[in-house]
Design a protein around this motif. Structure first.
Motif: not given
Length: 246
Positions: A129-130, A156-158, A164-165, A175-176
């Motif tokens: 969702t991000g 992942i939802e958010k 995760a790594v 990700q940003q």
């Protein structure tokens, strides 16, 4: 004191801020404490991806100021929920890649190198969702590797995807850049190559309800603070680019 007077006092001396995760580190560590110290107005932050914040607003959850992806404001303004005249650009950030601590950094210097790196990964983690996850899902389709990568992706939802790594669920996190910083044990390799890079611009805006209330002055003061030199320094230190124009 009457209930209405109590409400006015609360509006003047505290603000509820809905904010995207991308600016959280700068806000938590520097920007919001300085604003409260200087103004006497406390800020109650609610951090979530912009998509989730919009869902809360649509559900009727009250807020005073929102920081989100700039384009998200226009539908809200059409529904009369935010005052578009208060829109204030504050920062932007690009999408980056992180790996587990101590891992050799893969080559992501070009589009083709990124594709090779993603294909070699055991699992790639990104958000459902991000803003970065929504962009990355589209990028995978554009690169023609969506089915291959998603077959073993960690979606992942958010939240902060680099976790995760660190915990072993994936060996690449997308990700940003400012959000990757929230997981210090992860190693940030760097931004995606410019040819496939995507920048999200974040702005602040006042809710229509607050703009018409006794809290309007405090809300506008917060917007000015979010655009000020101290905030700009905090954005830079957390891998955000301060924005001064639209």
């Amino acid at each position: 004191m009457s209930d209405s007077n109590s409400a006015d006092t609360t509006a003047r001396h505290s603000l509820t801020l809905f904010s995207a995760l991308a600016v959280r580190k700068a806000l938590d560590e520097v920007v919001l404490p300085a604003f409260t110290r200087d103004s006497g107005v406390s800020v109650i932050p609610v951090f979530d991806p912009t998509v989730q914040l919009v869902r809360q607003i649509d559900a009727g959850t009250p807020f005073d100021v929102m920081i989100g992806v700039t384009d998200s404001f226009f539908p809200l303004a059409e529904r009369g929920l935010v005052d578009l005249d208060t829109r204030t650009a504050i920062a932007r950030t690009g999408v980056g890649l992180a790996v587990p601590p101590g891992t050799a950094h893969p080559d992501i210097s070009t589009r083709d190198a990124l594709v090779t790196t993603l294909r070699a990964a055991r699992s790639v983690a990104y958000s459902r969702t991000g803003a970065s996850g929504l962009y990355f899902a589209g990028l995978l389709r554009d690169l023609g590797i969506a089915d291959e990568i998603n077959a073993r992706a960690t979606v992942i939802e958010k939240g902060f995807i680099a976790e995760a790594v660190v915990d072993g669920r994936a060996d690449i996190a997308i990700q940003q850049l400012s959000e990757l910083l929230f997981v210090p044990r992860a190693d940030i390799v760097g931004p995606l190559p410019e040819e496939v890079q995507h920048y999200s611009q974040f702005s602040a805006i006042v809710s229509t309800r607050t703009a018409r209330s006794a809290g309007a002055a405090a809300a506008r003061s917060l917007l000015a603070h979010l655009r000020g030199p101290l905030a700009a320094e905090a954005y830079t230190r957390t891998l955000l680019d301060p924005v001064t124009t639209y």
